[in-house]
Design a protein around this motif. Structure first.
Motif, PDB file in Angstrom:
ATOM      1  N   GLN A 111      -0.952  -3.333   6.278  1.00 27.46           N
ATOM      2  CA  GLN A 111      -2.058  -3.867   5.477  1.00 27.46           C
ATOM      3  C   GLN A 111      -3.100  -4.552   6.364  1.00 27.46           C
ATOM      4  N   GLY A 112      -2.619  -5.386   7.291  1.00 25.68           N
ATOM      5  CA  GLY A 112      -3.518  -6.079   8.209  1.00 25.68           C
ATOM      6  C   GLY A 112      -4.266  -5.107   9.112  1.00 25.68           C
ATOM      7  N   TYR A 113      -3.574  -4.065   9.544  1.00 29.00           N
ATOM      8  CA  TYR A 113      -4.166  -3.041  10.411  1.00 29.00           C
ATOM      9  C   TYR A 113      -5.309  -2.330   9.693  1.00 29.00           C
ATOM     10  N   LEU A 114      -5.113  -2.064   8.379  1.00 28.01           N
ATOM     11  CA  LEU A 114      -6.174  -1.393   7.608  1.00 28.01           C
ATOM     12  C   LEU A 114      -7.393  -2.308   7.452  1.00 28.01           C
ATOM     13  N   PHE A 115      -7.173  -3.633   7.369  1.00 33.12           N
ATOM     14  CA  PHE A 115      -8.307  -4.568   7.364  1.00 33.12           C
ATOM     15  C   PHE A 115      -9.096  -4.440   8.665  1.00 33.12           C
ATOM     16  N   PHE A 116      -8.350  -4.266   9.761  1.00 34.84           N
ATOM     17  CA  PHE A 116      -9.001  -4.095  11.066  1.00 34.84           C
ATOM     18  C   PHE A 116      -9.807  -2.794  11.108  1.00 34.84           C
ATOM     19  N   VAL A 117      -9.268  -1.722  10.515  1.00 31.41           N
ATOM     20  CA  VAL A 117      -9.986  -0.433  10.459  1.00 31.41           C
ATOM     21  C   VAL A 117     -11.286  -0.592   9.669  1.00 31.41           C
ATOM     22  N   VAL A 118     -11.238  -1.347   8.551  1.00 35.48           N
ATOM     23  CA  VAL A 118     -12.448  -1.607   7.751  1.00 35.48           C
ATOM     24  C   VAL A 118     -13.482  -2.350   8.603  1.00 35.48           C
ATOM     25  N   LEU A 119     -13.023  -3.352   9.353  1.00 33.27           N
ATOM     26  CA  LEU A 119     -13.927  -4.127  10.216  1.00 33.27           C
ATOM     27  C   LEU A 119     -14.575  -3.215  11.257  1.00 33.27           C
ATOM     28  N   VAL A 159     -10.701   3.655   2.619  1.00 30.83           N
ATOM     29  CA  VAL A 159      -9.858   2.722   3.392  1.00 30.83           C
ATOM     30  C   VAL A 159      -9.674   1.427   2.606  1.00 30.83           C
ATOM     31  N   TRP A 160     -10.755   0.958   1.985  1.00 39.35           N
ATOM     32  CA  TRP A 160     -10.716  -0.296   1.217  1.00 39.35           C
ATOM     33  C   TRP A 160      -9.734  -0.185   0.055  1.00 39.35           C
ATOM     34  N   ILE A 161      -9.824   0.910  -0.719  1.00 39.85           N
ATOM     35  CA  ILE A 161      -8.937   1.083  -1.881  1.00 39.85           C
ATOM     36  C   ILE A 161      -7.489   1.249  -1.416  1.00 39.85           C
ATOM     37  N   CYS A 162      -7.268   1.949  -0.286  1.00 45.50           N
ATOM     38  CA  CYS A 162      -5.895   2.161   0.195  1.00 45.50           C
ATOM     39  C   CYS A 162      -5.237   0.851   0.633  1.00 45.50           C
ATOM     40  N   LEU A 163      -6.012  -0.028   1.278  1.00 46.71           N
ATOM     41  CA  LEU A 163      -5.387  -1.294   1.676  1.00 46.71           C
ATOM     42  C   LEU A 163      -5.147  -2.177   0.443  1.00 46.71           C
ATOM     43  N   LEU A 164      -6.013  -2.061  -0.566  1.00 46.61           N
ATOM     44  CA  LEU A 164      -5.781  -2.820  -1.808  1.00 46.61           C
ATOM     45  C   LEU A 164      -4.605  -2.245  -2.596  1.00 46.61           C
ATOM     46  N   MET A 165      -4.380  -0.927  -2.466  1.00 48.79           N
ATOM     47  CA  MET A 165      -3.196  -0.303  -3.081  1.00 48.79           C
ATOM     48  C   MET A 165      -1.917  -0.917  -2.530  1.00 48.79           C
ATOM     49  N   ILE A 166      -1.885  -1.075  -1.197  1.00 47.15           N
ATOM     50  CA  ILE A 166      -0.692  -1.656  -0.550  1.00 47.15           C
ATOM     51  C   ILE A 166      -0.518  -3.106  -1.008  1.00 47.15           C
ATOM     52  N   MET A 167      -1.646  -3.812  -1.138  1.00 49.84           N
ATOM     53  CA  MET A 167      -1.588  -5.210  -1.583  1.00 49.84           C
ATOM     54  C   MET A 167      -1.094  -5.312  -3.033  1.00 49.84           C
ATOM     55  N   ALA A 168      -1.465  -4.337  -3.863  1.00 46.85           N
ATOM     56  CA  ALA A 168      -1.086  -4.372  -5.286  1.00 46.85           C
ATOM     57  C   ALA A 168       0.356  -3.936  -5.517  1.00 46.85           C
ATOM     58  N   SER A 169       0.933  -3.195  -4.555  1.00 45.41           N
ATOM     59  CA  SER A 169       2.255  -2.589  -4.773  1.00 45.41           C
ATOM     60  C   SER A 169       3.384  -3.337  -4.083  1.00 45.41           C
TER      61      SER A 169
END
Length: 447
Positions: free
Chosen positions: A26-34, A67-77
């Protein structure tokens, strides 16, 4: 472009090699968004060109949304991790889906676009079959598979035919080419109409949404419906001549279908089902805008796709938050939630009004642009558009007031308020939806 794809590919082994990898991914995907935001693409030309891939503004916006929706998917699940319900495989599927989506939106070759367009179906199907709620999920998976495959095989034949005539399927080389054959036009357009989905070929969507886990619903509403719109926006340049003659059919079906689905929303008793049908109505407006073939129609369709992706995904998160506590999505049971979860009531309100295009959301600007565009195409469409906007407001208010107000069900004897994670999740849906309007001029320059 390849650097982002390789970053995500190297993330795949981590899902199985490291024991508590959930928050790492999840944190890594935040980095990809950045990283993607630092490499902003706002020009009209293709940038970050590599072998078969490149980005322009249209691709970049949808890639960032993916990428944004996928990291939020992980956060929601997090419940998948909490009960250790094959969490490694779940993360693998989410990453596979994200990679396929990025490859689809970045493809410069129409054949590679088709391959990845179809490949994104497999992880979605596995998410629905593996982590869905009811036994009917198998039927929903079959509906999803057969509706999209039935429409997509003719598209493959059409692309091969196009390749034979033009000698290339690279988008940049196709500029200025005109498809005049009506049969080829229908074959090329139909797959995207089903994926959107257009009214009359939309039955797979509510079924898939209702049976899917929260992550499946989020990615379906957030990104997968946008594949159809993206394909149309890319290919419509090759088919303007025929679209001018035939486009009125698609616009008429979409607008009338939007009004009918608005009425259908008003009699839904399942939270997820209502949000799913509202997606069909919004996508009807997007289709109408694309086939008007004017500047406002095309650019505002793109804006509506991004706005709807964030808003609809957030509403699915909310319905899941309620479902995890009450154990039901029925609106008969989920009444008076304001008494039990007052903090969540604010987020229900904010996302419901965004769904009915209240300022300052992206949906408002997009809807104003699309109404102007369709009115410019035909003044007679004014009546339908009035009904469209009215029902959009009606079912959003119905969703909010019915679930939040009234006397709560006596069978609910205790209730836990929202968690920090859930508030953050909803905030991350709402923030871009209402802040991006400051830079809305970017959405108008991609054509």
């Amino acid at each position: 472009m390849l650097k982002i794809i390789f970053m995500l590919l190297f993330l795949v082994p981590i899902c199985f090699l490291i024991k508590n990898c959930w928050f790492m991914v999840q944190g890594y995907l935040f980095f990809v968004v950045l990283l993607m935001m630092c490499n902003l693409v706002v020009g009209v030309n293709y940038e970050f060109l590599s072998l078969l891939f490149g980005l322009d503004l249209l691709s970049f916006g949808l890639n960032l949304l993916s990428v944004w929706i996928c990291l939020l998917m992980i956060m929601a699940s997090v419940s998948v991790k909490k009960f250790n319900y094959f969490s490694g495989v779940f993360l693998l599927l989410v990453l596979a889906l994200l990679i396929f989506l990025i490859l689809t939106f970045s493809s410069l070759n129409l054949m590679s676009f088709y391959i990845f367009f179809e490949a994104s179906l497999i992880p979605t199907l596995l998410l629905i079959l593996g982590w869905g709620y009811q036994p009917e999920r198998i039927q929903a998976g079959v509906y999803l598979l057969f509706y999209t495959l039935f429409a997509s095989l003719p598209l493959l034949v059409g692309l091969i035919w196009l390749d034979k005539k033009m000698g290339t399927l690279i988008l940049i080389n196709c500029e200025g080419v005109e498809v005049t054959n009506v049969l080829l036009y229908i074959v090329l357009v139909f797959a995207f109409l089903v994926k959107m989905p257009m009214y009359l070929v939309h039955l797979w969507l509510p079924k898939a949404h209702v049976e899917a886990p929260v992550s499946g619903s989020m990615i379906l509403a957030g990104v997968l419906l946008k594949l159809g719109g993206y394909g149309l926006l890319r290919l419509i340049k090759l088919m303007t001549f025929v679209s001018l003659k035939v486009g009125f059919i698609w616009i008429s079906i979409s607008l009338v279908g939007g009004v009918i689905t608005g009425l259908m929303c008003l009699r839904q008793l399942d939270l997820k089902s209502l949000i799913a049908y509202s997606s069909v109505a919004h996508m009807g407006m997007v289709l109408g805008g694309i086939f008007t073939l004017n500047l406002w129609g095309l650019s505002m369709s793109y804006l509506m796709m991004i706005g709807h992706g964030l808003c609809s995904s957030g509403l699915f998160c909310l319905s899941n938050i309620v479902y995890e506590r009450v154990g039901s999505r029925s609106m008969v049971i989920n009444k008076g939630m304001m008494n039990l979860m007052p903090g969540m009531s604010l987020w229900w309100f904010l996302l419901s009004i965004s769904n009915m295009s209240a300022p300052p959301s992206l949906n408002l600007l997009a809807e104003i642009g699309l109404i102007s565009s369709i009115m410019a195409w035909s003044q007679y469409s004014m009546v339908i558009l009035m009904l469209f906007s009215f029902f959009s407001a009606a079912y959003s208010i119905y969703l909010f007031s019915y679930s939040q107000h009234g006397k709560f069900y006596s069978g609910i004897f205790s209730m836990v308020g929202g968690l920090h994670r859930e508030y953050l999740l909803l905030f991350l849906h709402w923030l871009p939806l209402n802040v991006l309007i400051i830079k809305s001029d970017y959405f108008l320059i991609w054509i």
